[in-house]
Design an enzyme around this catalytic site. Structure first.
Site, PDB file in Angstrom:
ATOM      1  N   ASN A 270       9.589  31.517 100.765  1.00  0.00           N
ATOM      2  CA  ASN A 270       8.924  32.700 101.389  1.00  0.00           C
ATOM      3  C   ASN A 270       9.879  33.241 102.693  1.00  0.00           C
ATOM      4  O   ASN A 270       9.721  33.994 103.454  1.00  0.00           O
ATOM      5  CB  ASN A 270       7.509  32.714 101.806  1.00  0.00           C
ATOM      6  CG  ASN A 270       6.601  32.664 100.926  1.00  0.00           C
ATOM      7  OD1 ASN A 270       6.866  33.304  99.695  1.00  0.00           O
ATOM      8  ND2 ASN A 270       5.354  31.846 100.830  1.00  0.00           N
ATOM      9  N   HIS A 272      10.546  31.678 105.442  1.00  0.00           N
ATOM     10  CA  HIS A 272      10.235  31.322 106.711  1.00  0.00           C
ATOM     11  C   HIS A 272      10.293  29.675 106.909  1.00  0.00           C
ATOM     12  O   HIS A 272      10.105  29.161 105.841  1.00  0.00           O
ATOM     13  CB  HIS A 272       8.992  31.851 107.312  1.00  0.00           C
ATOM     14  CG  HIS A 272       7.759  31.857 106.569  1.00  0.00           C
ATOM     15  ND1 HIS A 272       6.818  32.536 105.922  1.00  0.00           N
ATOM     16  CD2 HIS A 272       7.345  30.691 105.995  1.00  0.00           C
ATOM     17  CE1 HIS A 272       5.902  31.993 105.207  1.00  0.00           C
ATOM     18  NE2 HIS A 272       6.238  30.635 105.236  1.00  0.00           N
ATOM     19  N   CYS A 307       8.108  31.623 111.832  1.00  0.00           N
ATOM     20  CA  CYS A 307       9.246  31.282 112.453  1.00  0.00           C
ATOM     21  C   CYS A 307      10.336  31.517 111.337  1.00  0.00           C
ATOM     22  O   CYS A 307      10.276  30.989 110.231  1.00  0.00           O
ATOM     23  CB  CYS A 307       9.111  29.811 113.210  1.00  0.00           C
ATOM     24  SG  CYS A 307      10.808  29.308 113.573  1.00  0.00           S
TER      25      CYS A 307
END
Length: 396
Positions: A270, A272, A307
């Protein structure tokens, strides 16, 4: 059946900007076979060409090579997966997988690391969706989720470890899902020894949906609810009457580890940072001397934001309670000042720890120019290690 381009495993092609070449090749595609399907008519290829904005062209000897699917994602419910040693149990909705602890999943004491346990939780959860026949080509996303550009994100997780498996041990991992409010899903796990039935660990988590394009949380569409609700079980691995609230740390935290930067290998499908990496960053802020003598017994994580690869992360850590082992270590800041372990010990901050539980409060945050943004809050609880016959045990 609709033709979806990204479902083709490998498609060799050349792109041409000449309209004459496109028209010529359009008539040559009548006999093309893709993934063993029937030949496409020129009309269907023409539709594909206009829908996707490119032309499939080649020279006079153009060929499209077909490659067998490498994933073989099931389109219907499977009861047994011999490759992953997995099976569906308990009224056809609960998943069980048998795993062997590998050498790269253990630490210096030959017991499984907490990062390895978290990775196994993630893998068995994905394999559960795989067996359900609902998995699309996303990271655990169902067909309905892919249609709505939705992905799963974890908002809260708790892991309790009673015993750590050792290298070579055979373990059974059970996982199942249930409802969490109107728009969330709960997933639980139970890890135990296959030979003795001893429970090693249990875990629970809460998941919500996020729009992959806008990166905003989303309500659960009725289509998705219809896909996953038949798999729900009203059973919890960890009973929580009132979830504990984790307080937010600030720059005055005792231990601070700054300038943490994600690597390419830290990103998941994804795009991240994987949540297993978050735990590694959190634990790196704890002094080495403490980690050498203690093992994690409970961990609670509250996720606030994702993040990205360009974020610079700071890990803050604060011990809770009296009589705690307070040692510094290289590259760790003590009360805002860089302090070595030797200086801290000589200053009298290192004192004896009784046979009791110890806890840390954690915070991971992204350092910004004007403000910091929380990634995850955490609380870890620890017990002192006791070695017996080469196996690390907990004090009772």
């Amino acid at each position: 059946m609709a033709f979806v381009l990204h479902q083709i495993p490998t498609l060799y092609m050349q792109c041409s900007s000449k309209r004459s070449d496109q028209e010529s090749n359009k008539h040559k595609l009548n006999c093309i076979k893709i993934n063993g399907t029937k030949s496409f008519s020129s009309a269907k290829v023409d539709l594909l060409r206009h829908d996707h904005g490119f032309a499939l062209t080649s020279n006079e000897n153009m060929q499209i090579f077909e490659q067998e699917s490498r994933q073989n994602i099931p389109t219907t419910k499977q009861l047994v997966d011999p490759y992953r040693q997995g099976m569906i149990i308990e009224e056809g909705v609960r998943y069980r997988q048998t795993v062997v602890i590998r050498s790269y999943e253990v630490g210096p004491d030959k017991t499984t690391t907490i990062e390895s346990i978290l990775s196994l939780l993630q893998e068995t959860a994905l394999n559960h969706v795989w067996m359900s026949g609902l998995l699309s080509d996303g990271f655990g996303a169902t067909h309905g989720m892919m249609k709505n550009n939705l992905i799963w994100v974890v908002s809260r997780m708790q892991v309790q470890v009673d015993h750590y498996p050792i290298w070579g041990e055979v373990m059974e991992i059970d996982t199942w899902v249930g409802a969490s409010g109107k728009n969330g899903m709960r997933r639980d796990w139970l890890l135990r020894s296959k030979s003795t039935g001893l429970v090693f660990a249990r875990a629970t988590s809460t998941w919500v949906m996020m729009n992959q394009k806008t990166r905003r949380l989303s309500k659960m569409p009725d289509e998705v609810r219809g896909e996953i609700s038949p798999w729900f079980i009203e059973k919890q691995a960890i009973e929580e009457e009132s979830p504990e609230k984790i307080e937010k740390l600030d720059e005055k935290a005792l231990f601070v580890n700054s300038d943490l930067k994600p690597k390419r290998s830290d990103l998941d499908m994804n795009h991240h940072v994987n949540n297993v990496k978050y735990v590694r960053w959190m634990l790196e802020a704890i002094p080495d001397k403490f980690l050498e003598k203690h093992q994690l017994s409970d961990m609670i994580l509250e996720y606030r934001r994702e993040c990205g690869s360009s974020d610079v992360v700071q890990s803050l850590c604060e011990p809770q309670g009296d009589g705690f082992l307070k040692t510094g270590c290289n590259n760790i800041a003590l009360n805002g000042h860089s302090t070595s372990a030797q200086i801290v010990e000589e200053s009298g901050l290192l004192w004896s720890t009784a046979e009791a539980q110890f806890s840390y409060t954690h915070l991971l945050q992204v350092k910004g120019e004007t403000k910091n943004e929380e990634i995850v809050r955490g609380k870890t609880t620890w017990r002192k290690k006791k070695k017996s016959l080469g196996v690390t045990l907990f004090h009772s």
